[in-house]
Design an enzyme around this catalytic site. Structure first.
Site, PDB file in Angstrom:
ATOM      1  N   GLY A 146      44.626  43.171  40.987  1.00  0.00           N
ATOM      2  CA  GLY A 146      45.012  41.831  41.443  1.00  0.00           C
ATOM      3  C   GLY A 146      46.524  41.792  41.584  1.00  0.00           C
ATOM      4  O   GLY A 146      47.181  40.815  41.230  1.00  0.00           O
ATOM      5  N   GLY A 147      47.067  42.871  42.115  1.00  0.00           N
ATOM      6  CA  GLY A 147      48.529  43.069  42.133  1.00  0.00           C
ATOM      7  C   GLY A 147      49.262  42.312  43.229  1.00  0.00           C
ATOM      8  O   GLY A 147      50.481  42.431  43.347  1.00  0.00           O
ATOM      9  N   ASP A 169      43.852  44.557  45.482  1.00  0.00           N
ATOM     10  CA  ASP A 169      43.705  43.113  45.700  1.00  0.00           C
ATOM     11  C   ASP A 169      42.667  42.908  46.784  1.00  0.00           C
ATOM     12  O   ASP A 169      42.052  43.873  47.267  1.00  0.00           O
ATOM     13  CB  ASP A 169      45.052  42.459  46.075  1.00  0.00           C
ATOM     14  CG  ASP A 169      45.146  41.007  45.598  1.00  0.00           C
ATOM     15  OD1 ASP A 169      44.393  40.163  46.130  1.00  0.00           O
ATOM     16  OD2 ASP A 169      45.951  40.713  44.698  1.00  0.00           O
ATOM     17  N   ASP A 200      37.583  44.211  44.811  1.00  0.00           N
ATOM     18  CA  ASP A 200      37.256  42.943  44.150  1.00  0.00           C
ATOM     19  C   ASP A 200      37.122  43.239  42.657  1.00  0.00           C
ATOM     20  O   ASP A 200      36.307  44.078  42.261  1.00  0.00           O
ATOM     21  CB  ASP A 200      35.914  42.424  44.721  1.00  0.00           C
ATOM     22  CG  ASP A 200      35.569  41.051  44.176  1.00  0.00           C
ATOM     23  OD1 ASP A 200      35.846  40.792  42.988  1.00  0.00           O
ATOM     24  OD2 ASP A 200      35.012  40.248  44.933  1.00  0.00           O
ATOM     25  N   LYS A 216      48.573  41.224  35.742  1.00  0.00           N
ATOM     26  CA  LYS A 216      49.691  40.275  35.601  1.00  0.00           C
ATOM     27  C   LYS A 216      49.284  38.927  36.198  1.00  0.00           C
ATOM     28  O   LYS A 216      48.882  38.848  37.363  1.00  0.00           O
ATOM     29  CB  LYS A 216      50.927  40.813  36.313  1.00  0.00           C
ATOM     30  CG  LYS A 216      52.083  39.837  36.243  1.00  0.00           C
ATOM     31  CD  LYS A 216      53.411  40.470  36.583  1.00  0.00           C
ATOM     32  CE  LYS A 216      54.510  39.443  36.499  1.00  0.00           C
ATOM     33  NZ  LYS A 216      54.930  38.940  37.802  1.00  0.00           N
ATOM     34  N   HIS A 220      44.765  34.262  33.053  1.00  0.00           N
ATOM     35  CA  HIS A 220      44.869  32.807  32.856  1.00  0.00           C
ATOM     36  C   HIS A 220      44.288  32.009  34.037  1.00  0.00           C
ATOM     37  O   HIS A 220      44.176  30.795  33.959  1.00  0.00           O
ATOM     38  CB  HIS A 220      46.321  32.385  32.535  1.00  0.00           C
ATOM     39  CG  HIS A 220      47.248  32.433  33.703  1.00  0.00           C
ATOM     40  ND1 HIS A 220      48.456  31.786  33.702  1.00  0.00           N
ATOM     41  CD2 HIS A 220      47.154  33.055  34.903  1.00  0.00           C
ATOM     42  CE1 HIS A 220      49.050  31.997  34.856  1.00  0.00           C
ATOM     43  NE2 HIS A 220      48.284  32.767  35.599  1.00  0.00           N
TER      44      HIS A 220
HETATM   45  C1  LIG Z   1      48.267  34.662  40.453  1.00  0.00           C
HETATM   46  S1  LIG Z   1      48.140  35.973  41.583  1.00  0.00           S
HETATM   47  C2  LIG Z   1      48.913  37.291  40.688  1.00  0.00           C
HETATM   48  C3  LIG Z   1      49.451  38.368  41.592  1.00  0.00           C
HETATM   49  C4  LIG Z   1      50.243  39.452  40.873  1.00  0.00           C
HETATM   50  N1  LIG Z   1      49.495  40.104  39.836  1.00  0.00           N
HETATM   51  C5  LIG Z   1      51.530  38.873  40.336  1.00  0.00           C
HETATM   52  O1  LIG Z   1      51.609  38.549  39.155  1.00  0.00           O
HETATM   53  O2  LIG Z   1      52.461  38.717  41.141  1.00  0.00           O
HETATM   54  C6  LIG Z   1      46.425  36.381  41.485  1.00  0.00           C
HETATM   55  C7  LIG Z   1      46.023  37.518  42.389  1.00  0.00           C
HETATM   56  O3  LIG Z   1      44.651  37.818  42.179  1.00  0.00           O
HETATM   57  C8  LIG Z   1      44.084  38.121  43.425  1.00  0.00           C
HETATM   58  N2  LIG Z   1      42.620  37.951  43.347  1.00  0.00           N
HETATM   59  C9  LIG Z   1      41.924  36.796  43.223  1.00  0.00           C
HETATM   60  N3  LIG Z   1      40.609  37.049  43.164  1.00  0.00           N
HETATM   61  C10 LIG Z   1      40.473  38.408  43.251  1.00  0.00           C
HETATM   62  C11 LIG Z   1      39.353  39.282  43.209  1.00  0.00           C
HETATM   63  N4  LIG Z   1      38.104  38.803  43.066  1.00  0.00           N
HETATM   64  N5  LIG Z   1      39.583  40.609  43.303  1.00  0.00           N
HETATM   65  C12 LIG Z   1      40.838  41.097  43.425  1.00  0.00           C
HETATM   66  N6  LIG Z   1      41.946  40.316  43.457  1.00  0.00           N
HETATM   67  C13 LIG Z   1      41.758  38.985  43.366  1.00  0.00           C
HETATM   68  C14 LIG Z   1      44.748  37.149  44.365  1.00  0.00           C
HETATM   69  O4  LIG Z   1      44.600  37.547  45.723  1.00  0.00           O
HETATM   70  C15 LIG Z   1      46.176  37.190  43.865  1.00  0.00           C
HETATM   71  O5  LIG Z   1      46.929  38.189  44.500  1.00  0.00           O
END
Ligand SMILES: C[S@@+](CC[C@H](N)C(=O)[O-])C[C@H]1O[C@@H](n2cnc3c(N)ncnc32)[C@H](O)[C@@H]1O
Length: 333
Positions: A146-147, A169, A200, A216, A220
């Protein structure tokens, strides 16, 4: 204005005339009013992001139905991301991000993205340097789950040049991330030291036994049952030596606890009272937007243990961003 000025947000410099204070300055985009009126949708474009963050009116509106959501038996015990106060307030059953994709929410979507940049600046990636990355051999793989566009990876690529990084991501995010990296760090993409991968995090983790996983600002955003699923997929893919790095805030207790070394002296509350409010407001924001929460050390530790991880160390100052390092629990049988 006087109500705000009474809390040092603006000051009344002479009768009926108000000026900014240090506190109110974060509400200012820094743009001339003419520019904003000319193109209101771009109000926050190119700003530091804090004004965008504090302007989240959807969060403010949704918080008015927080209690209703908490006492309705249909939603009271749900941690579903589509049964949070935000869906009740705006009468839909989409996740926050799906809702932002609707054409009528263009401004909200833009503002949210810029606001998150502002928040990220307060929660810097430098916290990753609290771990001694030299313990990983050259060529070790670290997966940023989820980067996003790879903000943590960008920091790590410089701080730990011997480590290879995979940024996972959703497909639309990785596609945008690749474009951004082609602009600022094409060499790292070409040498494959940094790779984007669509994945995912509710599916089994495809990268097996890497040196580390980074999460990161992820946990939450999800209720415990969802976070448990994410963490369990990572545990199943981990080797006994894989490290899990969770970056985010840890909530401070308001009673005597093992965090005491960082607590305020009596008669102040351990959080320094109003000074520590931000963390609890974010906790309520997570509940309002996602049916999720910020964690205390104990709730994070319990969640990690359920998924087969145990905490090695927590670094960073309370009321700021923290780095929690965990290892797999390895059973003897
Ligand atoms: C709050 S952001 C955090 C991004 C990064 N880790 C940072 O701290 O800058 C949450 C991230 O989770 C990703 N995300 C949400 N659902 C997801 C899923 N099911 N699988 C992979 N990534 C996902 C979003 O696209 C987003 O980039």
């Amino acid at each position: 204005m006087r109500s705000l000025a009474n809390s040092h947000i603006f000051r009344e410099v002479k009768p009926d005339v108000f000026a900014h204070t240090m506190h109110s300055s974060v509400l200012d985009t820094g743009k001339p009013i003419e520019e904003i009126l000319e193109n209101p949708e771009a109000k926050h474009d190119g700003t530091r992001g804090l004004a965008a963050f504090y302007e989240f009116d959807d969060l403010a509106k949704a918080s008015t139905v927080l209690v209703e959501n908490m006492i309705d038996p249909k939603t009271a015990f749900s941690d579903s991301p589509v049964q949070a106060p935000i869906q009740r307030a705006f009468k839909h059953n989409l996740t926050l991000y799906e809702w932002y994709e609707l054409p009528e929410n263009v401004y909200r979507r833009r503002r949210f993205g810029i606001g998150m940049t502002g928040l990220a600046a307060m929660r810097g990636n430098e916290i990753l340097s609290e771990f001694d990355w030299t313990v990983f051999p050259k060529g070790s793989v670290v997966v940023d789950v989820g980067g996003g566009f790879g903000a943590s990876a960008k920091f790590l690529a410089t701080h730990a040049p011997h480590v290879n990084i995979i940024i996972q991501d959703k497909p639309e995010v990785t596609a945008a991330g690749i474009q951004a990296w082609k602009g600022h760090s094409p060499d790292l993409l070409e040498s494959k030291r940094v790779v984007f991968q669509s994945h995912d995090f509710f599916d089994p983790q495809p990268v097996k036994q890497p040196a580390g996983f980074i999460l990161k600002n992820i946990i939450h955003n999800w209720g415990d049952s969802y976070s448990l699923e994410i963490l369990t997929h990572l545990r199943k893919a981990a080797s006994p030596d894989t490290k899990l790095f969770i970056v985010g805030a840890i909530l401070q207790y308001l009673c005597p606890s093992s965090n005491d070394s960082e607590s305020a002296p009596e008669p102040l509350l351990p959080s320094y009272g109003a000074h520590g409010e931000h963390q609890y407001m974010l906790d309520m924001a997570m509940m309002t937007l996602f049916n999720a929460r910020e964690h205390t050390t104990d709730s994070l530790s319990a969640l990690l243990r359920k998924a087969g991880w145990e905490i090695d160390a927590i670094r960073g100052a309370l009321q700021g961003v923290q780095l929690t390092v965990a290892s797999p629990i390895v059973s003897d049988n």
